[in-house]
Design a protein around this motif. Structure first.
Motif, PDB file in Angstrom:
ATOM      1  N   GLU A  24      43.337  37.104  45.541  1.00 27.49           N
ATOM      2  CA  GLU A  24      42.175  37.960  45.248  1.00 27.49           C
ATOM      3  C   GLU A  24      40.929  37.114  44.904  1.00 27.49           C
ATOM      4  O   GLU A  24      39.827  37.406  45.367  1.00 27.49           O
ATOM      5  N   GLU A 212      49.351  43.080  42.967  1.00 20.05           N
ATOM      6  CA  GLU A 212      47.928  43.331  43.253  1.00 20.05           C
ATOM      7  C   GLU A 212      47.285  44.246  42.206  1.00 20.05           C
ATOM      8  O   GLU A 212      46.089  44.137  41.937  1.00 20.05           O
ATOM      9  N   ASP A 213      48.078  45.166  41.629  1.00 18.97           N
ATOM     10  CA  ASP A 213      47.539  46.046  40.577  1.00 18.97           C
ATOM     11  C   ASP A 213      47.010  45.206  39.417  1.00 18.97           C
ATOM     12  O   ASP A 213      45.999  45.541  38.799  1.00 18.97           O
ATOM     13  N   HIS A 216      43.773  42.870  40.592  1.00 16.75           N
ATOM     14  CA  HIS A 216      42.458  43.541  40.651  1.00 16.75           C
ATOM     15  C   HIS A 216      41.750  43.450  39.303  1.00 16.75           C
ATOM     16  O   HIS A 216      40.558  43.181  39.218  1.00 16.75           O
ATOM     17  N   ALA A 219      40.716  39.820  38.436  1.00 14.24           N
ATOM     18  CA  ALA A 219      39.514  39.422  39.194  1.00 14.24           C
ATOM     19  C   ALA A 219      38.263  40.038  38.577  1.00 14.24           C
ATOM     20  O   ALA A 219      37.228  39.374  38.440  1.00 14.24           O
ATOM     21  N   PHE A 220      38.363  41.296  38.181  1.00 14.61           N
ATOM     22  CA  PHE A 220      37.190  41.927  37.555  1.00 14.61           C
ATOM     23  C   PHE A 220      36.809  41.195  36.268  1.00 14.61           C
ATOM     24  O   PHE A 220      35.623  40.899  36.038  1.00 14.61           O
TER      25      PHE A 220
END
Ligand code: NDP
Length: 242
Positions: A24, A212-213, A216, A219-220
């Protein structure tokens, strides 16, 4: 959202949640250097798939932590983002847990995070910008029978995160923790079927999360947009900790 021009270090980035975080951050344009412990094939696969740089470095080794951060600075000139993702389990009941099982989990999960944070402090403070995200766990908030060592390490991560957040806030270096619930990785695949069924019953959304949950949110928290968020613990757990 973009991380173009930023350089990230991700510990334990070769498999599971770490691999998803590496992918990501790369997708958002960051340069990424990640560590792994011993599984060179998985590390190579992640490096090939994402264009990130793999470094073999034991999280519990002070020299390894410094070498990992140095590798990022040497390759890309800075270290702007640190994601402390490495985590191991050595489960057992308190009554029978061996001291070495306790020590190994604390050394890798908690001291390991301290070592890399210490290594990035100076360059981030000097740059007056930084993002540190530490992987805790729902178990660090609630405890779990059979995981006294792991829960203690993940609760420790929360204290470490909040203290560092207060120390680094004036330099625009944010420090946050992410607490996943039950995520579908090699770590949880090792659980016996009965334990998985019991765990599923405690998740309001009645399903496992995917790496991936978690990625995300990580990354934010690494982004410019998350610049006024620090010292927080955010759960990604399908409602498990509610
Ligand atoms: P995995 O076991 O799937 O992957 C662990 C990663 O860490 C691998 O890349 C592994 O490298 C690396 N690693 C292990 N030991 C070391 C070490 N001593 N030094 C450097 N790297 C090391 O873990 P998950 O993806 O499941 O978990 C990632 C993080 O999220 C951990 O901190 C975990 O505690 C936390 N977490 C996970 C949950 C879940 O349900 N999966 C729930 C809550 C928290 P190698 O391949 O070389 O062994």
């Amino acid at each position: 959202m973009t991380l173009a021009g930023k350089t990230a270090v991700v510990t334990g980035g070769s498999r599971g949640i770490g691999r998803a975080v590496v992918a990501e951050l790369r997708a958002l344009g960051a340069n990424v250097v990640f560590s792994y412990a011993g599984n060179a094939d998985a590390a190579e696969e992640t490096a090939d798939a994402t264009g990130a740089v793999a470094v073999k470095a034991d999280a519990a080794d002070p020299a390894g932590a410094q070498a990992l951060v140095d590798a990022a600075v040497d390759a890309f000139g800075s270290v702007d983002i640190l994601v402390n993702n490495t985590g191991i389990t050595r489960d057992g009941l308190l009554m029978t847990m061996k001291e070495d099982a306790f020590d190994a989990v604390i050394a890798t999960n908690l001291k390991g995070a301290f070592l890399t944070m210490k290594a990035v402090c100076r360059p981030m403070m000097k740059a007056r910008w930084g993002r540190i995200v530490n992987l805790s766990s729902v178990v660090g908030l609630r405890g779990n029978a059979g995981q006294a060592n792991y829960s203690a390490s993940k609760a420790g991560i929360i204290g470490l995160t909040k203290s560092a957040a207060k120390e680094l806030a004036t330099r625009d270096v944010t420090v946050n923790a992410v607490a996943p619930g039950f995520i579908d990785t090699d770590m949880t695949a090792a659980l016996p079927e009965k334990a998985r069924e019991e765990l599923l019953k405690s998740i309001p959304m009645a399903r496992l999360g995917q790496p991936e949950d978690v990625a995300h949110l990580v990354a934010f928290l690494c982004s410019e947009e998350a610049g006024y968020i620090t010292g927080q613990v955010v759960c990604v757990d399908g409602g498990m900790a509610v």
